[in-house]
Design a protein around this motif. Structure first.
Motif, PDB file in Angstrom:
ATOM      1  N   ASN A 140       0.846  -1.193   0.000  1.00 49.33           N
ATOM      2  CA  ASN A 140       0.000   0.000   0.000  1.00 49.33           C
ATOM      3  C   ASN A 140       0.881   1.242   0.000  1.00 49.33           C
ATOM      4  OD1 ASN A 140       0.635   0.682   2.880  1.00 49.33           O
ATOM      5  ND2 ASN A 140      -0.435  -1.279   3.235  1.00 49.33           N
ATOM      6  N   GLU A 141       0.227   2.390  -0.167  1.00 49.97           N
ATOM      7  CA  GLU A 141       0.969   3.651  -0.288  1.00 49.97           C
ATOM      8  C   GLU A 141       1.760   3.966   0.979  1.00 49.97           C
ATOM      9  OE1 GLU A 141       0.124   8.365  -1.370  1.00 49.97           O
ATOM     10  OE2 GLU A 141      -1.430   6.850  -1.693  1.00 49.97           O
ATOM     11  N   SER A 142       1.195   3.676   2.131  1.00 50.54           N
ATOM     12  CA  SER A 142       1.878   3.960   3.387  1.00 50.54           C
ATOM     13  C   SER A 142       3.168   3.154   3.513  1.00 50.54           C
ATOM     14  CB  SER A 142       0.959   3.647   4.563  1.00 50.54           C
ATOM     15  OG  SER A 142       1.640   3.824   5.782  1.00 50.54           O
ATOM     16  N   ALA A 177       7.703   5.049 -13.053  1.00 50.41           N
ATOM     17  CA  ALA A 177       6.485   5.134 -13.856  1.00 50.41           C
ATOM     18  C   ALA A 177       5.249   5.142 -12.962  1.00 50.41           C
ATOM     19  CB  ALA A 177       6.431   3.961 -14.834  1.00 50.41           C
ATOM     20  N   GLU A 178       5.273   4.316 -11.910  1.00 48.65           N
ATOM     21  CA  GLU A 178       4.135   4.252 -10.993  1.00 48.65           C
ATOM     22  C   GLU A 178       3.951   5.576 -10.272  1.00 48.65           C
ATOM     23  OE1 GLU A 178       2.454   1.333  -7.428  1.00 48.65           O
ATOM     24  OE2 GLU A 178       4.594   1.375  -7.902  1.00 48.65           O
ATOM     25  N   ASP A 190       1.745  17.409 -10.309  1.00 48.32           N
ATOM     26  CA  ASP A 190       1.606  17.398  -8.848  1.00 48.32           C
ATOM     27  C   ASP A 190       2.210  16.136  -8.244  1.00 48.32           C
ATOM     28  OD1 ASP A 190       0.400  19.848  -8.823  1.00 48.32           O
ATOM     29  OD2 ASP A 190      -1.643  19.074  -8.679  1.00 48.32           O
ATOM     30  N   ARG A 191       2.012  14.991  -8.920  1.00 47.49           N
ATOM     31  CA  ARG A 191       2.561  13.730  -8.403  1.00 47.49           C
ATOM     32  C   ARG A 191       4.084  13.746  -8.451  1.00 47.49           C
ATOM     33  NH1 ARG A 191      -2.006  11.705 -11.487  1.00 47.49           N
ATOM     34  NH2 ARG A 191      -0.648  11.321 -13.294  1.00 47.49           N
ATOM     35  N   GLU A 221      16.962  11.815 -12.741  1.00 44.43           N
ATOM     36  CA  GLU A 221      16.752  10.586 -13.501  1.00 44.43           C
ATOM     37  C   GLU A 221      15.257  10.298 -13.671  1.00 44.43           C
ATOM     38  OE1 GLU A 221      19.710   7.126 -12.784  1.00 44.43           O
ATOM     39  OE2 GLU A 221      19.230   7.907 -10.799  1.00 44.43           O
ATOM     40  N   PRO A 222      14.714  10.466 -14.859  1.00 47.45           N
ATOM     41  CA  PRO A 222      13.335  10.003 -15.075  1.00 47.45           C
ATOM     42  C   PRO A 222      13.367   8.481 -15.219  1.00 47.45           C
ATOM     43  CG  PRO A 222      14.247  10.901 -17.104  1.00 47.45           C
ATOM     44  CD  PRO A 222      15.302  11.069 -16.051  1.00 47.45           C
ATOM     45  N   ILE A 223      13.243   7.785 -14.126  1.00 49.95           N
ATOM     46  CA  ILE A 223      13.482   6.342 -14.100  1.00 49.95           C
ATOM     47  C   ILE A 223      12.558   5.603 -15.070  1.00 49.95           C
ATOM     48  CG2 ILE A 223      13.489   4.303 -12.598  1.00 49.95           C
ATOM     49  CD1 ILE A 223      14.061   6.260 -10.256  1.00 49.95           C
TER      50      ILE A 223
END
Length: 317
Positions: A140-142, A177-178, A190-191, A221-223
């Motif tokens: 999860n995000e947390s 990417a995620e 914003d992300r 670095e844009p991974i």
């Protein structure tokens, strides 16, 4: 001042054994790279700092090859290391219990005055180690945020160790990417801002104590765009992110920071990147991606020249 960095990854292993070094003797190969770099004048471009980050096994032969030339011929050409350990050798404290790790004191002793830290490959390694003990870190995000905070904390300790030792740092960071997500560029902004802002807050903690005597640069670095078959970001995206990085660092820490493009400075994008006002250089890995894939010093010179030509165009636009 512009910064051109070269990350020679696994050039300490010959191609026949799975690496990328074109020679069976990597030490001799790096000596040739240093000699060619001096003779081609790669360290003599006005206001351009050029640093080779090499594996530990190649540091000494690279330094010795450079040392054969007088300072005026070397110019702004130097050799750095590929990260340092988070703890360091200190007089009266830990004198050497660092088996398998490279303390900043050891790198400095070998002549390194720069280190690349937080490269996406290093971050992934730390993430995998954390994942081995916390299998649910990506549930999860947390959990993902806690893992990211732990990685950034370790990276920050490496940065501070290098700077305390007297080294300058290229600190790499970027979004996956995620983390970037889908949608238009406006929807992604914003992300991306949130991810990078968190990385700055944690990764640059305490750095101001060593400025301006020491230097830290950000390698963006844009991974999500790195690797075969990936589409690299365009000028608008890179301009937005690099400008945003500088603004956030200024607002959060109160100092200016150079930003270089860490997604791969190459001949195809060098002129474009040179024309972006908020980009102060780039990170080169390979110079050829077809035919005889690898790093070639004469190609590096072409890349730097193209970058500077774009820089001049940007200044006159």
């Amino acid at each position: 001042m512009r910064d051109i960095f070269i990350n020679l990854k696994r050039f300490d292993v010959p191609r026949e054994k799975g690496g990328v070094c074109p020679s069976e003797q990597p030490g001799k190969w790096i000596e040739g790279v240093m000699k060619d770099s001096v003779e081609l004048g790669i360290g003599s471009f006005p206001d351009v700092n050029v640093v080779y980050f090499v594996p530990e096994a190649l540091i000494l032969p690279a330094q010795e090859a450079l040392g054969c030339f007088p300072a005026e011929r070397r110019g702004r050409l130097s050799v750095g290391c590929q990260s340092v350990f988070r703890d360091n050798i200190k007089k009266g404290k830990n004198f050497g219990a660092f088996t398998t790790n490279l303390p900043a004191a050891s790198a400095y002793q070998m002549g390194c005055r720069w280190s690349i830290i937080g490269h996406s490959e290093e971050r992934r390694d730390k993430q995998e180690i954390i994942g081995a003990f916390q299998p649910d870190w990506n549930q999860n995000e947390s959990s993902r945020e806690k893992c990211a905070a732990a990685v950034d904390g370790l990276i920050n300790r490496e940065v501070l160790s290098a700077m305390e030792q007297g080294m300058d740092v290229l600190l790499c960071m970027g979004e996956t990417a995620e983390e970037r997500g889908g949608g238009s560029m406006e929807e992604q902004q914003d992300r991306v801002r949130a991810v990078l802002s968190a990385q700055f807050t944690r990764g640059l903690k305490g750095v101001a104590d060593y400025l301006p005597k020491r230097k830290v640069a950000i390698g963006y670095e844009p991974i999500w765009a790195i690797g075969p078959g990936k589409t690299p970001p365009g000028e608008e995206y890179i301009s937005y992110v690099s400008s945003m990085i500088k603004r956030i660092v200024r607002e959060q820490f109160g100092f200016e920071i150079p930003v270089v493009y860490g997604g791969g400075l190459k001949e195809e994008n060098a002129e474009m990147l040179g024309g972006i006002e908020s980009v102060d250089g780039g990170l080169v890995a390979l110079t050829r991606f077809s035919g005889e894939i690898g790093f070639f010093t004469e190609d590096l010179k072409k890349i730097v020249e193209k970058y500077l030509s774009g820089n001049r165009k940007g200044e006159t636009a």
